[in-house]
Design an enzyme around this catalytic site. Structure first.
Site, PDB file in Angstrom:
ATOM      1  N   ARG A 131       0.831  -1.248  -0.080  1.00  0.00           N
ATOM      2  CA  ARG A 131       0.002   0.218  -0.159  1.00  0.00           C
ATOM      3  C   ARG A 131       0.626   1.028  -0.119  1.00  0.00           C
ATOM      4  O   ARG A 131       0.353   2.465  -0.099  1.00  0.00           O
ATOM      5  CB  ARG A 131      -0.909  -0.051   1.327  1.00  0.00           C
ATOM      6  CG  ARG A 131      -2.491   0.216   1.064  1.00  0.00           C
ATOM      7  CD  ARG A 131      -3.036  -0.146   2.392  1.00  0.00           C
ATOM      8  NE  ARG A 131      -4.272   0.129   2.451  1.00  0.00           N
ATOM      9  CZ  ARG A 131      -5.303  -0.728   2.580  1.00  0.00           C
ATOM     10  NH1 ARG A 131      -5.041  -2.037   2.410  1.00  0.00           N
ATOM     11  NH2 ARG A 131      -6.527  -0.269   2.735  1.00  0.00           N
ATOM     12  N   ARG A 191     -18.044  -2.311   9.838  1.00  0.00           N
ATOM     13  CA  ARG A 191     -16.809  -1.927  10.268  1.00  0.00           C
ATOM     14  C   ARG A 191     -16.826  -0.563  11.045  1.00  0.00           C
ATOM     15  O   ARG A 191     -17.478   0.376  10.504  1.00  0.00           O
ATOM     16  CB  ARG A 191     -15.771  -1.982   9.126  1.00  0.00           C
ATOM     17  CG  ARG A 191     -15.300  -3.397   8.895  1.00  0.00           C
ATOM     18  CD  ARG A 191     -14.506  -3.804   7.639  1.00  0.00           C
ATOM     19  NE  ARG A 191     -13.538  -2.646   7.350  1.00  0.00           N
ATOM     20  CZ  ARG A 191     -12.952  -2.617   6.278  1.00  0.00           C
ATOM     21  NH1 ARG A 191     -12.680  -3.596   5.493  1.00  0.00           N
ATOM     22  NH2 ARG A 191     -12.006  -1.687   6.104  1.00  0.00           N
TER      23      ARG A 191
HETATM   24  P1  AP5 Z   1      -8.615  -2.770   4.271  1.00  0.00           P
HETATM   25  O1  AP5 Z   1      -9.406  -3.709   5.013  1.00  0.00           O
HETATM   26  O2  AP5 Z   1      -7.548  -3.315   3.161  1.00  0.00           O
HETATM   27  O3  AP5 Z   1      -9.531  -1.956   3.716  1.00  0.00           O
HETATM   28  P2  AP5 Z   1      -9.427  -1.241   2.195  1.00  0.00           P
HETATM   29  O4  AP5 Z   1      -8.454  -1.393   1.395  1.00  0.00           O
HETATM   30  O5  AP5 Z   1      -9.955   0.347   2.944  1.00  0.00           O
HETATM   31  O6  AP5 Z   1     -10.566  -1.838   1.437  1.00  0.00           O
HETATM   32  P3  AP5 Z   1     -11.911  -2.242   1.868  1.00  0.00           P
HETATM   33  O7  AP5 Z   1     -11.927  -3.504   2.286  1.00  0.00           O
HETATM   34  O8  AP5 Z   1     -12.475  -0.844   2.491  1.00  0.00           O
HETATM   35  O9  AP5 Z   1     -12.573  -2.536   0.466  1.00  0.00           O
HETATM   36  P4  AP5 Z   1     -12.357  -3.418  -0.812  1.00  0.00           P
HETATM   37  O10 AP5 Z   1     -11.926  -2.772  -1.852  1.00  0.00           O
HETATM   38  O11 AP5 Z   1     -11.843  -4.647  -0.201  1.00  0.00           O
HETATM   39  O12 AP5 Z   1     -14.087  -3.386  -1.202  1.00  0.00           O
HETATM   40  P5  AP5 Z   1     -15.190  -4.710  -0.965  1.00  0.00           P
HETATM   41  O13 AP5 Z   1     -14.928  -5.702  -1.525  1.00  0.00           O
HETATM   42  O14 AP5 Z   1     -15.078  -4.770   0.580  1.00  0.00           O
HETATM   43  O15 AP5 Z   1      -7.676  -2.114   5.450  1.00  0.00           O
HETATM   44  C1  AP5 Z   1      -8.385  -1.332   6.439  1.00  0.00           C
HETATM   45  C2  AP5 Z   1      -7.306  -0.650   7.344  1.00  0.00           C
HETATM   46  O16 AP5 Z   1      -6.109  -1.503   7.767  1.00  0.00           O
HETATM   47  C3  AP5 Z   1      -6.521   0.452   6.529  1.00  0.00           C
HETATM   48  O17 AP5 Z   1      -7.189   1.549   6.560  1.00  0.00           O
HETATM   49  C4  AP5 Z   1      -5.216   0.591   7.240  1.00  0.00           C
HETATM   50  O18 AP5 Z   1      -5.420   1.252   8.610  1.00  0.00           O
HETATM   51  C5  AP5 Z   1      -4.910  -0.874   7.763  1.00  0.00           C
HETATM   52  N1  AP5 Z   1      -4.095  -1.638   6.753  1.00  0.00           N
HETATM   53  C6  AP5 Z   1      -4.406  -2.517   5.748  1.00  0.00           C
HETATM   54  N2  AP5 Z   1      -3.527  -2.805   4.876  1.00  0.00           N
HETATM   55  C7  AP5 Z   1      -2.575  -2.113   5.341  1.00  0.00           C
HETATM   56  C8  AP5 Z   1      -1.145  -2.065   4.590  1.00  0.00           C
HETATM   57  N3  AP5 Z   1      -0.791  -2.676   3.501  1.00  0.00           N
HETATM   58  N4  AP5 Z   1      -0.365  -1.078   5.195  1.00  0.00           N
HETATM   59  C9  AP5 Z   1      -1.015  -0.292   6.250  1.00  0.00           C
HETATM   60  N5  AP5 Z   1      -2.126  -0.398   6.720  1.00  0.00           N
HETATM   61  C10 AP5 Z   1      -2.813  -1.219   6.134  1.00  0.00           C
HETATM   62  O19 AP5 Z   1     -16.498  -3.966  -1.222  1.00  0.00           O
HETATM   63  C11 AP5 Z   1     -16.951  -2.713  -0.675  1.00  0.00           C
HETATM   64  C12 AP5 Z   1     -18.411  -2.838  -0.581  1.00  0.00           C
HETATM   65  O20 AP5 Z   1     -18.821  -2.558  -1.922  1.00  0.00           O
HETATM   66  C13 AP5 Z   1     -19.048  -4.084  -0.021  1.00  0.00           C
HETATM   67  O21 AP5 Z   1     -20.221  -3.813   0.717  1.00  0.00           O
HETATM   68  C14 AP5 Z   1     -19.517  -4.758  -1.478  1.00  0.00           C
HETATM   69  O22 AP5 Z   1     -20.607  -5.634  -1.175  1.00  0.00           O
HETATM   70  C15 AP5 Z   1     -19.757  -3.579  -2.211  1.00  0.00           C
HETATM   71  N6  AP5 Z   1     -19.371  -4.000  -3.721  1.00  0.00           N
HETATM   72  C16 AP5 Z   1     -18.175  -4.843  -4.360  1.00  0.00           C
HETATM   73  N7  AP5 Z   1     -18.304  -4.916  -5.542  1.00  0.00           N
HETATM   74  C17 AP5 Z   1     -19.572  -4.074  -5.943  1.00  0.00           C
HETATM   75  C18 AP5 Z   1     -20.013  -3.624  -7.192  1.00  0.00           C
HETATM   76  N8  AP5 Z   1     -19.261  -3.952  -8.313  1.00  0.00           N
HETATM   77  N9  AP5 Z   1     -21.200  -2.882  -7.134  1.00  0.00           N
HETATM   78  C19 AP5 Z   1     -21.803  -2.596  -6.206  1.00  0.00           C
HETATM   79  N10 AP5 Z   1     -21.509  -2.681  -4.743  1.00  0.00           N
HETATM   80  C20 AP5 Z   1     -20.263  -3.518  -4.880  1.00  0.00           C
END
Ligand code: AP5
Length: 213
Positions: free
Chosen positions: A88, A160
């Site tokens: 990241r 979350r």
């Molecule tokens: P993390 O858990 O990795 O969160 P993120 O990157 O912010 O990603 P998300 O899980 O929020 O989203 P996603 O892209 O996976 O989407 P999802 O499939 O869930 O990280 C959380 C925290 O941990 C960070 O802020 C940081 O503090 C820390 N961290 C993690 N990794 C780190 C690193 N490498 N370095 C430092 N800190 C780190 O989908 C989202 C929603 O949209 C769901 O409700 C889903 O059902 C919906 N959805 C999915 N696809 C569609 C579609 N095509 N149309 C409509 N809705 C959809």
């Protein structure tokens, strides 16, 4: 093959990584899930990570690099893995390439899932996540068959603590500053493929599969 899914928070990385993992029979490794598990278990790592995660900032590189290094040593990573949420930052990407894990850390393909900010806010403010298996749902876009219950494992769904609008916007700012430079980094290595992240989850999955083949 080692795959990396890049994209802003809410792009659908976790949603697509789970489908890819089922299809390709290699583990999905989400640093967010690993950190949330550490928080739930109140390990020293989890306690250090908590304040960063709740406020939408990145956990320091050294902690995340050590954590992923341990995970990638496990036997199930021998045949490959899908990284969801790592690297990241540029230091994380560089560390990943320098460290020798059991399965070479050579990057096979990076899939960059593209979604606009406003769509991210809508998605994350309606997201519900399974407290058991981690599967993601959305109250409108991808509702579970039974409200509040995971289709996959039957456990309860939770919201979350970083899916509040102010924290979502902070996470997006952090993504633009810290993570977006990785797009040029991997494009320069010739391993990056862009995928439009809007449309149905199944359509996007088809595009992701084409990008990794
Ligand atoms: P993390 O858990 O990795 O969160 P993120 O990157 O912010 O990603 P998300 O899980 O929020 O989203 P996603 O892209 O996976 O989407 P999802 O499939 O869930 O990280 C959380 C925290 O941990 C960070 O802020 C940081 O503090 C820390 N961290 C993690 N990794 C780190 C690193 N490498 N370095 C430092 N800190 C780190 O989908 C989202 C929603 O949209 C769901 O409700 C889903 O059902 C919906 N959805 C999915 N696809 C569609 C579609 N095509 N149309 C409509 N809705 C959809």
């Amino acid at each position: 093959m080692n795959l990396i899914l890049l994209g802003p928070p809410g792009a659908g990385k976790g949603t697509q990584a789970r489908r890819l993992s089922d299809k390709l029979k290699v583990p999905q490794i989400s640093t967010g899930d690993l950190l949330r598990a550490a928080r739930a278990e109140k390990t020293p790592l989890g306690q250090k990570a908590e304040s960063y995660m709740v406020s939408g900032r990145l956990v320091p590189d050294d902690l995340v690099i050590a954590m992923i290094g341990e995970r990638l040593k496990k036997e199930d990573c021998r045949a490959g893995y899908i990284l969801d949420g790592f690297p990241r930052t540029l230091p994380q990407a560089e560390a990943f390439e320098k460290t020798s894990f059991k399965n070479s850390s050579k990057v096979g393909r990076v899939v960059n899932i593209q979604v606009e900010r406003d769509e991210v806010v809508l998605r994350l403010s309606g997201r519900r996540q399974c407290g058991g298996c981690g599967e993601n749902f959305h109250v409108s876009f991808h509702p579970p068959r039974k409200e509040g219950v995971c289709d996959r494992c039957g456990k309860g769904l939770i919201q979350r603590d970083d899916d509040r609008e102010d924290v979502i916007r902070r996470r997006l700012d952090v993504y633009e500053k810290e993570t977006q430079p990785l797009i040029a980094y991997y494009r320069g290595q010739g391993v990056l493929r862009d995928v439009r992240g809007t449309g149905s989850i199944e359509e996007i999955f088809g595009e992701v599969l084409r990008a990794v083949e």
